[in-house]
Scaffold this motif. Structure first.
Motif, PDB file in Angstrom:
ATOM      1  N   PHE A  22       0.839  -1.201   0.000  1.00  0.00           N
ATOM      2  CA  PHE A  22       0.000   0.000   0.000  1.00  0.00           C
ATOM      3  C   PHE A  22       0.872   1.247   0.000  1.00  0.00           C
ATOM      4  CE2 PHE A  22      -2.186   3.437   2.289  1.00  0.00           C
ATOM      5  CZ  PHE A  22      -3.263   3.622   1.431  1.00  0.00           C
ATOM      6  N   GLY A  23       1.995   1.192   0.723  1.00  0.00           N
ATOM      7  CA  GLY A  23       2.924   2.309   0.708  1.00  0.00           C
ATOM      8  C   GLY A  23       3.435   2.601  -0.690  1.00  0.00           C
ATOM      9  N   ASP A  24       3.693   1.546  -1.470  1.00  0.00           N
ATOM     10  CA  ASP A  24       4.086   1.724  -2.870  1.00  0.00           C
ATOM     11  C   ASP A  24       3.042   2.542  -3.621  1.00  0.00           C
ATOM     12  OD1 ASP A  24       6.358   0.192  -2.484  1.00  0.00           O
ATOM     13  OD2 ASP A  24       5.546  -1.608  -3.452  1.00  0.00           O
ATOM     14  N   ARG A  25       1.796   2.171  -3.439  1.00  0.00           N
ATOM     15  CA  ARG A  25       0.700   2.872  -4.132  1.00  0.00           C
ATOM     16  C   ARG A  25       0.613   4.318  -3.675  1.00  0.00           C
ATOM     17  NH1 ARG A  25      -4.597   0.248  -2.799  1.00  0.00           N
ATOM     18  NH2 ARG A  25      -5.373   1.767  -4.327  1.00  0.00           N
ATOM     19  N   ALA A  26       0.800   4.535  -2.385  1.00  0.00           N
ATOM     20  CA  ALA A  26       0.718   5.899  -1.854  1.00  0.00           C
ATOM     21  C   ALA A  26       1.847   6.765  -2.396  1.00  0.00           C
ATOM     22  CB  ALA A  26       0.739   5.866  -0.329  1.00  0.00           C
ATOM     23  N   VAL A  27       3.058   6.220  -2.448  1.00  0.00           N
ATOM     24  CA  VAL A  27       4.188   6.968  -3.001  1.00  0.00           C
ATOM     25  C   VAL A  27       3.930   7.306  -4.467  1.00  0.00           C
ATOM     26  CG1 VAL A  27       6.618   6.794  -3.682  1.00  0.00           C
ATOM     27  CG2 VAL A  27       5.912   6.129  -1.368  1.00  0.00           C
ATOM     28  N   ASP A  28       3.429   6.336  -5.219  1.00  0.00           N
ATOM     29  CA  ASP A  28       3.113   6.585  -6.631  1.00  0.00           C
ATOM     30  C   ASP A  28       2.093   7.711  -6.772  1.00  0.00           C
ATOM     31  OD1 ASP A  28       4.814   4.500  -7.242  1.00  0.00           O
ATOM     32  OD2 ASP A  28       3.204   3.052  -7.674  1.00  0.00           O
ATOM     33  N   ARG A  29       1.069   7.694  -5.914  1.00  0.00           N
ATOM     34  CA  ARG A  29       0.029   8.728  -5.995  1.00  0.00           C
ATOM     35  C   ARG A  29       0.580  10.092  -5.594  1.00  0.00           C
ATOM     36  NH1 ARG A  29      -5.614   8.488  -5.827  1.00  0.00           N
ATOM     37  NH2 ARG A  29      -5.299   6.474  -6.840  1.00  0.00           N
ATOM     38  N   MET A  30       1.421  10.139  -4.562  1.00  0.00           N
ATOM     39  CA  MET A  30       2.031  11.417  -4.165  1.00  0.00           C
ATOM     40  C   MET A  30       2.890  11.972  -5.289  1.00  0.00           C
ATOM     41  SD  MET A  30       2.983  11.188  -0.099  1.00  0.00           S
ATOM     42  CE  MET A  30       2.853   9.504   0.430  1.00  0.00           C
ATOM     43  N   ASN A  31       3.623  11.100  -5.952  1.00  0.00           N
ATOM     44  CA  ASN A  31       4.408  11.532  -7.105  1.00  0.00           C
ATOM     45  C   ASN A  31       3.508  12.108  -8.194  1.00  0.00           C
ATOM     46  OD1 ASN A  31       7.002   8.914  -7.160  1.00  0.00           O
ATOM     47  ND2 ASN A  31       6.774  10.711  -5.879  1.00  0.00           N
ATOM     48  N   LYS A  32       2.413  11.420  -8.479  1.00  0.00           N
ATOM     49  CA  LYS A  32       1.501  11.858  -9.539  1.00  0.00           C
ATOM     50  C   LYS A  32       0.853  13.201  -9.216  1.00  0.00           C
ATOM     51  CE  LYS A  32      -2.587  10.350 -12.151  1.00  0.00           C
ATOM     52  NZ  LYS A  32      -3.591   9.256 -12.337  1.00  0.00           N
ATOM     53  N   LEU A  33       0.451  13.363  -7.943  1.00  0.00           N
ATOM     54  CA  LEU A  33      -0.213  14.597  -7.537  1.00  0.00           C
ATOM     55  C   LEU A  33       0.754  15.769  -7.436  1.00  0.00           C
ATOM     56  CD1 LEU A  33      -2.491  13.167  -4.708  1.00  0.00           C
ATOM     57  CD2 LEU A  33      -3.286  14.145  -6.872  1.00  0.00           C
ATOM     58  N   GLY A  34       1.972  15.484  -7.011  1.00  0.00           N
ATOM     59  CA  GLY A  34       2.921  16.549  -6.742  1.00  0.00           C
ATOM     60  C   GLY A  34       2.979  16.890  -5.258  1.00  0.00           C
ATOM     61  N   ILE A  35       2.938  15.862  -4.414  1.00  0.00           N
ATOM     62  CA  ILE A  35       3.124  16.032  -2.968  1.00  0.00           C
ATOM     63  C   ILE A  35       4.549  15.602  -2.643  1.00  0.00           C
ATOM     64  CG2 ILE A  35       2.436  15.251  -0.666  1.00  0.00           C
ATOM     65  CD1 ILE A  35      -0.375  14.807  -1.729  1.00  0.00           C
ATOM     66  N   ALA A  36       5.334  16.508  -2.083  1.00  0.00           N
ATOM     67  CA  ALA A  36       6.709  16.184  -1.697  1.00  0.00           C
ATOM     68  C   ALA A  36       6.681  15.169  -0.559  1.00  0.00           C
ATOM     69  CB  ALA A  36       7.449  17.442  -1.270  1.00  0.00           C
ATOM     70  N   ILE A  37       7.577  14.196  -0.619  1.00  0.00           N
ATOM     71  CA  ILE A  37       7.614  13.119   0.368  1.00  0.00           C
ATOM     72  C   ILE A  37       8.756  13.337   1.339  1.00  0.00           C
ATOM     73  CG2 ILE A  37       7.930  10.622   0.691  1.00  0.00           C
ATOM     74  CD1 ILE A  37       6.723  10.231  -2.097  1.00  0.00           C
ATOM     75  N   ASP A  38       8.461  13.096   2.628  1.00  0.00           N
ATOM     76  CA  ASP A  38       9.436  13.268   3.710  1.00  0.00           C
ATOM     77  C   ASP A  38       9.593  11.949   4.468  1.00  0.00           C
ATOM     78  OD1 ASP A  38      11.051  14.350   5.762  1.00  0.00           O
ATOM     79  OD2 ASP A  38       9.287  14.884   6.951  1.00  0.00           O
TER      80      ASP A  38
END
Length: 272
Positions: free
Chosen positions: A83-99
């Motif tokens: 699920f974390g994989d999916r969340a990272v992919d979605r954050m990348n797509k949306l443009g949410i910086a990951i910390d």
């Protein structure tokens, strides 16, 4: 956000243009961020909702594990989940910086590898300088930098200490800064002081269980302080950091990089 809509000094920082406009007009751009993605539970579409509200940066986990991965307090770190994989992919797509500041080491490495854009360690330090879970090992700092990311050096009380300066102060913080610059280069280091106005130590004492203070910072004895000398609050801290850099021979271009330039460079890639 409703309060911000009724005044004209602080603006929502949702794009680089917002930040540049705020700077040009003498205002402040506030970038909404969350230190963990725990509230999305197992619903990846909630990331879209948060993006719609204006959230532009998000951590994976805050010390405690969640459905995305492990926090830094856990006995074992299983890494980023499917699920974390999916969340990272979605954050990348949306443009949410990951910390990954509060994420476990394995989870941090998995997130850095999974993300197709650079990842931030917004507020941490080097575990080689001070050996607590809250600090990051060289492997994670290097991986972050190799993928184009940036580590911001932490300064919340009793975090970025050093053997040379165990009483937390500006000098302790800069020991972590110089170590990280030597490790990965000045293009991948910045500052994320994480300081508050008011009694920061008192806040930690009051909420120690909720913030996992003992699991994140424990096991290493050090002198307690009432505040971090030289980084007492956000308003004074950055000025003192810049003064230290100038006194220690850093050029104007180098200072620009570490007090904002490096971060803006990564945001340009992530928010694109």
């Amino acid at each position: 956000m409703a309060d911000l809509a009724h005044q004209d000094f602080v603006v929502k920082g949702e794009t680089l243009a917002d930040i540049e406009e705020a700077h040009a007009t003498g205002r402040i751009a506030h970038v909404f961020a969350l230190e963990a993605a725990t509230m999305i539970e197992n619903e990846v579409d909630r990331l879209d909702v948060l993006y719609g509200f204006g959230v532009r940066q998000m951590g994976i986990a805050y010390s405690e594990a969640n459905t995305l991965g492990s926090g830094l307090k856990e006995r074992g770190d299983g890494g980023l989940t499917y699920f974390g994989d999916r969340a990272v992919d979605r954050m990348n797509k949306l443009g949410i910086a990951i910390d990954v500041s509060h994420s476990g080491d394995r989870t941090s490495l998995d997130t850095i590898e999974r993300s197709r854009v650079p990842v931030f360690i917004t507020h941490a330090g080097a575990r080689s300088v001070w050996p607590t879970n809250r600090m990051k090992p060289d492997e994670v700092i290097r991986a972050c930098a190799e993928r184009g990311g940036v580590i911001g050096i932490e300064a919340a009380p009793h975090t970025t200490l050093s053997e040379a300066h165990p009483r937390h102060s500006l000098e302790s913080v800069m020991d972590h800064f110089t170590y990280c610059v030597d490790l990965v280069g000045i293009d991948h280091v910045s500052f994320g002081p994480d300081t508050l106005f008011g009694d920061h130590v008192g806040l930690h004492d009051a909420f120690t269980a909720n913030l996992s203070i003992s699991q994140a910072h424990g096991h290493v004895d050090h002198p307690r302080v009432e505040y971090v000398d030289g980084l007492e609050n956000p308003a004074e801290g950055m000025g003192n950091i810049i003064g230290w850099l100038v006194q220690h021979g850093y050029s104007d271009d180098e200072v620009r990089k570490v007090v904002g330039g490096n971060t803006l460079r990564v945001l340009e890639q992530v928010w694109a």
